[in-house]
Design a protein around this motif. Structure first.
Motif, PDB file in Angstrom:
ATOM      1  N   LEU A   1      17.057 -53.350  57.098  1.00  0.00           N
ATOM      2  CA  LEU A   1      16.284 -52.865  55.965  1.00  0.00           C
ATOM      3  C   LEU A   1      14.955 -52.236  57.080  1.00  0.00           C
ATOM      4  CD1 LEU A   1      17.884 -52.936  52.275  1.00  0.00           C
ATOM      5  CD2 LEU A   1      17.820 -50.679  53.486  1.00  0.00           C
TER       6      LEU A   1
ATOM      7  N   TYR B   1      13.767 -47.164  48.973  1.00  0.00           N
ATOM      8  CA  TYR B   1      15.498 -46.655  49.804  1.00  0.00           C
ATOM      9  C   TYR B   1      15.116 -45.266  49.867  1.00  0.00           C
ATOM     10  CZ  TYR B   1      18.496 -50.710  49.693  1.00  0.00           C
ATOM     11  OH  TYR B   1      18.785 -52.107  49.650  1.00  0.00           O
TER      12      TYR B   1
ATOM     13  N   THR C   1      18.264 -56.718  48.727  1.00  0.00           N
ATOM     14  CA  THR C   1      17.378 -55.771  49.469  1.00  0.00           C
ATOM     15  C   THR C   1      16.468 -57.155  50.493  1.00  0.00           C
ATOM     16  OG1 THR C   1      17.314 -53.986  48.024  1.00  0.00           O
ATOM     17  CG2 THR C   1      15.846 -54.085  49.202  1.00  0.00           C
TER      18      THR C   1
END
Length: 234
Positions: A51, A11, A42
């Motif tokens: 992501l 991130y 995540t």
């Protein structure tokens, strides 16, 4: 079925997942456990294409997902029931289920899968015309899982399905996860309730600060003194 090889996910400049490798075989329930911030959610978001990877690779059924967009990940057979449910509150239960099948064209099979979902979660059948945002937390969680199943996934990613639920509903959710596997869907489960997760899983991976700490058969990890003390209230 699924292979993560040394994945790193960030991130911004903060490393959330650090070199994680894991495998999921067809027909398994595999669980990721660890404290808040360990990188579990995540990892699921990276698998789903939500992501990007900084390093490493994700392969599904032998093919590199290679930064495929999220809708392509769904098309290939991976569905994600996210943390916090993320149902569409102004849509009815029926409309939410329709959204789960938005990439599909097989109308007859969609109808059969809808019946399968409503059999798994009879409460949804009772609420089929109700606005999803007016339902209880447990009913919304059932809907989130049911919506994901409407994509007819080969692999179902479940993120914190028991979060915020009363104990009796937690039991229902975990019984349903077992039934989903029995019906042929492989499950990768992220769950704060480590004891319940280890009871239904075949194998488990323990994450700490974004890195793999331990892995092995769930029954063995449930008896590991370090795991018991850290996650099972020992």
């Amino acid at each position: 079925m699924l292979e993560l090889d040394g994945i790193h996910v960030y991130y911004g400049n903060i490393a959330a997942v650090k070199g994680l490798s894991l495998t999921v075989h067809p027909g398994e329930i595999v669980t990721l456990i660890g404290s808040n911030g360990a990188g579990k959610s995540t990892t699921l978001r990276a698998i789903s294409g939500l992501l990007p990877l900084r390093h490493g690779s994700i392969r599904f059924q032998g093919e590199d997902l290679g930064g495929a967009p999220d809708h392509e990940v769904v098309r290939r057979g991976i569905a994600h029931s996210p943390e916090g449910r993320r149902i569409f509150p102004r849509m009815t239960v029926d409309e939410n289920l329709d959204m789960g099948a938005f990439l599909r064209k097989d109308e007859e099979e969609i109808a059969r899968d809808r019946e399968m979902v409503l059999d798994l979660f009879p409460r949804l059948r009772e609420r089929i015309g109700q606005k999803a945002g007016t339902m209880s937390g447990g009913e919304q969680q059932m809907l989130a899982v049911g919506r994901a199943l409407m994509a007819k996934p080969k692999l179902l990613l479940l993120d914190e399905p028991s979060m915020g639920l009363a104990p009796v509903l937690v039991d229902v959710i975990f019984e349903t996860i077992t039934r989903i596997r029995e019906q042929g869907t492989t499950v990768l489960l992220v769950e704060q309730n480590a004891l319940a997760a280890l009871e239904i899983a075949d194998r488990a991976y323990v994450l700490e600060s974004g890195a793999l700490k331990l892995h092995g058969p769930a029954s063995e990890l449930a008896e590991d003194e370090e795991i018991v003390n850290a996650y099972l209230g020992g």
